[in-house]
Design a protein around this motif. Structure first.
Motif, PDB file in Angstrom:
ATOM      1  N   TYR A  28       0.814  -1.214   0.000  1.00 26.04           N
ATOM      2  CA  TYR A  28       0.000   0.000   0.000  1.00 26.04           C
ATOM      3  C   TYR A  28       0.857   1.278   0.000  1.00 26.04           C
ATOM      4  O   TYR A  28       0.316   2.370   0.081  1.00 26.04           O
ATOM      5  CB  TYR A  28      -0.920   0.036   1.232  1.00 26.04           C
ATOM      6  N   PHE A  65       2.161  -0.511  13.418  1.00 28.69           N
ATOM      7  CA  PHE A  65       2.101  -1.875  13.978  1.00 28.69           C
ATOM      8  C   PHE A  65       3.038  -2.819  13.220  1.00 28.69           C
ATOM      9  O   PHE A  65       3.513  -3.811  13.764  1.00 28.69           O
ATOM     10  CB  PHE A  65       0.652  -2.408  14.005  1.00 28.69           C
ATOM     11  N   MET A  66       3.309  -2.523  11.950  1.00 30.52           N
ATOM     12  CA  MET A  66       4.205  -3.375  11.155  1.00 30.52           C
ATOM     13  C   MET A  66       5.656  -3.186  11.617  1.00 30.52           C
ATOM     14  O   MET A  66       6.409  -4.154  11.764  1.00 30.52           O
ATOM     15  CB  MET A  66       4.088  -3.026   9.664  1.00 30.52           C
ATOM     16  N   TYR A 114      -5.673 -10.319  14.855  1.00 29.77           N
ATOM     17  CA  TYR A 114      -5.141  -9.944  13.547  1.00 29.77           C
ATOM     18  C   TYR A 114      -3.903  -9.091  13.797  1.00 29.77           C
ATOM     19  O   TYR A 114      -3.891  -8.276  14.745  1.00 29.77           O
ATOM     20  CB  TYR A 114      -6.243  -9.145  12.839  1.00 29.77           C
ATOM     21  N   SER A 131      -4.277 -11.973   7.248  1.00 31.24           N
ATOM     22  CA  SER A 131      -5.378 -12.403   6.372  1.00 31.24           C
ATOM     23  C   SER A 131      -4.978 -13.619   5.546  1.00 31.24           C
ATOM     24  O   SER A 131      -5.832 -14.299   5.003  1.00 31.24           O
ATOM     25  CB  SER A 131      -5.825 -11.247   5.482  1.00 31.24           C
ATOM     26  N   HIS A 177     -11.214  -0.109   3.993  1.00 33.22           N
ATOM     27  CA  HIS A 177     -11.964  -1.232   3.415  1.00 33.22           C
ATOM     28  C   HIS A 177     -13.463  -1.148   3.665  1.00 33.22           C
ATOM     29  O   HIS A 177     -14.227  -1.899   3.065  1.00 33.22           O
ATOM     30  CB  HIS A 177     -11.389  -2.555   3.928  1.00 33.22           C
ATOM     31  N   HIS A 200     -10.322  -7.739  -0.497  1.00 31.53           N
ATOM     32  CA  HIS A 200      -9.586  -8.067   0.730  1.00 31.53           C
ATOM     33  C   HIS A 200     -10.610  -8.419   1.811  1.00 31.53           C
ATOM     34  O   HIS A 200     -11.663  -7.767   1.898  1.00 31.53           O
ATOM     35  CB  HIS A 200      -8.728  -6.866   1.153  1.00 31.53           C
ATOM     36  N   SER A 216      -5.535 -12.024   0.899  1.00 33.63           N
ATOM     37  CA  SER A 216      -4.596 -10.992   1.379  1.00 33.63           C
ATOM     38  C   SER A 216      -4.047 -10.261   0.163  1.00 33.63           C
ATOM     39  O   SER A 216      -4.290 -10.675  -0.980  1.00 33.63           O
ATOM     40  CB  SER A 216      -3.444 -11.649   2.143  1.00 33.63           C
ATOM     41  N   THR A 217      -3.282  -9.218   0.378  1.00 37.86           N
ATOM     42  CA  THR A 217      -2.751  -8.468  -0.768  1.00 37.86           C
ATOM     43  C   THR A 217      -1.911  -9.374  -1.675  1.00 37.86           C
ATOM     44  O   THR A 217      -2.053  -9.325  -2.897  1.00 37.86           O
ATOM     45  CB  THR A 217      -1.924  -7.255  -0.293  1.00 37.86           C
TER      46      THR A 217
HETATM   47  P1  13P Z   1      -2.260  -7.818   4.067  1.00 37.48           P
HETATM   48  O1  13P Z   1      -1.213  -7.155   3.232  1.00 37.48           O
HETATM   49  O2  13P Z   1      -1.657  -8.785   5.012  1.00 37.48           O
HETATM   50  O3  13P Z   1      -3.308  -8.418   3.196  1.00 37.48           O
HETATM   51  O4  13P Z   1      -2.933  -6.684   4.978  1.00 37.48           O
HETATM   52  C1  13P Z   1      -3.582  -5.602   4.459  1.00 37.48           C
HETATM   53  C2  13P Z   1      -3.600  -4.424   5.356  1.00 37.48           C
HETATM   54  O5  13P Z   1      -4.588  -3.849   5.665  1.00 37.48           O
HETATM   55  C3  13P Z   1      -2.374  -3.932   5.883  1.00 37.48           C
HETATM   56  O6  13P Z   1      -2.635  -2.836   6.625  1.00 37.48           O
END
Ligand code: 13P
Ligand code: SF4
Length: 316
Positions: A28, A65-66, A114, A131, A177, A200, A216-217
């Motif tokens: 993203y 958070f990542m 999650y 996800s 989303h 998603h 997931s992405t």
């Molecule tokens: P994923 O890339 O794991 O599908 O997560 C999407 C997301 O919302 C990340 O913030």
């Protein structure tokens, strides 16, 4: 501020070498950040990349958070986030104090969270999921196991439906989303009848109900590469379309429209990071993610559990 004529791509490349740094980026992120990343992935892929890296410095081009997850897995490494204010509406929808009370009201429940949550929520969790592994992790547990799922109610509902479970859901959601308009998506589908709708699982149920594929992405990206359709209506944050287009230049990708004319399917948190901020943070080694060791140790357990289960269940 940086000098106008500076070639940021070249500067970043040199700084990475000089500092033995690695850039981990989520799909993203802005396209130029995606282009300078050493590793680009979904949340599970990024957690694994963070666990495996031998770099001394990790620049996390994603949200708070990542970067926290990368720090939890790498306490001795320097973890940088180009903009410390890059948060997440979903993570913010689950305040630790309230969640602690919620947990106390439901004793004998296992907590699955999650990965889009704070380190404090992770510390109150038994197993983290993303996800791409949530369904298999839930399915691996005994049917009679009582479960609390936090913080995303949409993903939780989707997993309940897929697995026939009745997990208790925390009432959180992602602002990006939840903005898609089913009416506008169906209008687009009518105008492009051969287009496949891909979504998603953070999307709301009515959007998921019309999707040809949910993932997931990384799952969505792989689907667009393998599927024979030439057009896709993409119900997730628009950043991923850059990779879809690069991998399948002959195909057309249409962002699913939001319910008004805003650009709300761009995540405002993810988009706080820019190439210029990334360059400055690598150069000055700030802002850095710092975490108290006692919190880190508690948050590490459920992440490690997820990584272990992902191997055991053949997900990675
Ligand atoms: P994923 O890339 O794991 O599908 O997560 C999407 C997301 O919302 C990340 O913030
Ligand atoms: Fe959080 Fe949603 Fe942005 Fe992902 S897209 S970082 S879940 S607000």
């Amino acid at each position: 501020m940086v000098k106008k004529d500076l070639d940021l791509f070249e500067e970043i490349k040199n700084l990475k070498k000089e500092k033995n740094a690695v850039i981990l980026a989520h799909y993203y992120q802005n396209t130029d950040i995606q282009d300078v990343a050493d590793y680009l992935g979904d949340s599970l892929g990024l957690a694994i990349a963070a666990q495996k890296t031998e770099a001394d410095v990790i620049v996390f081009a994603g949200v708070h958070f990542m970067a926290e997850t990368a720090k939890i897995l790498n306490p001795s490494k320097k973890v940088l986030l180009p903009d410390l204010k890059a948060g997440c509406s979903l993570a913010d929808s689950c305040p630790p104090n309230e969640f602690k009370l919620f947990k106390e009201k439901h004793p004998n429940h296992l907590v699955i969270s999650y990965i889009n949550c704070s380190a404090e929520i992770k510390a109150l969790t038994d197993i983290i999921c993303t996800s791409s592994n949530a369904q298999k992790i839930v399915e691996s547990l005994p049917k009679e196991q009582k479960i609390i799922f936090a913080p995303d109610k949409n993903l939780g509902k989707y997993i309940n439906k897929q697995t026939g479970r009745n997990m208790i859901l925390w009432d959180g959601s992602c602002m990006v989303h939840e903005i898609f308009s089913l009416k506008q998506i169906m209008k687009l589908k009518a105008a492009n009848p051969t287009a496949k709708i891909i979504a998603h699982p953070e999307c709301e149920e009515p959007v998921l109900a019309v999707a040809d594929f949910i993932g997931s992405t990384t799952g969505l990206l792989n689907y667009t590469i393998k599927d024979s359709a030439m057009e896709f209506i993409v119900a997730t944050e628009t950043g991923i379309i850059h990779q879809m287009q690069l991998k399948s230049p002959q195909k057309t990708f249409i962002p699913a429209p939001p319910n008004n004319n805003c650009a709300c399917n761009d995540c405002p948190h993810m988009k706080l990071n820019t190439l210029e901020k990334l360059y400055l943070c690598l150069k000055n080694e700030t802002p850095e993610l710092i975490m108290e060791e006692s919190l880190r140790l508690k948050a590490e357990k459920p992440i490690k559990k997820m990584l272990q289960l992902s191997i055991e269940l053949g997900i990675v």
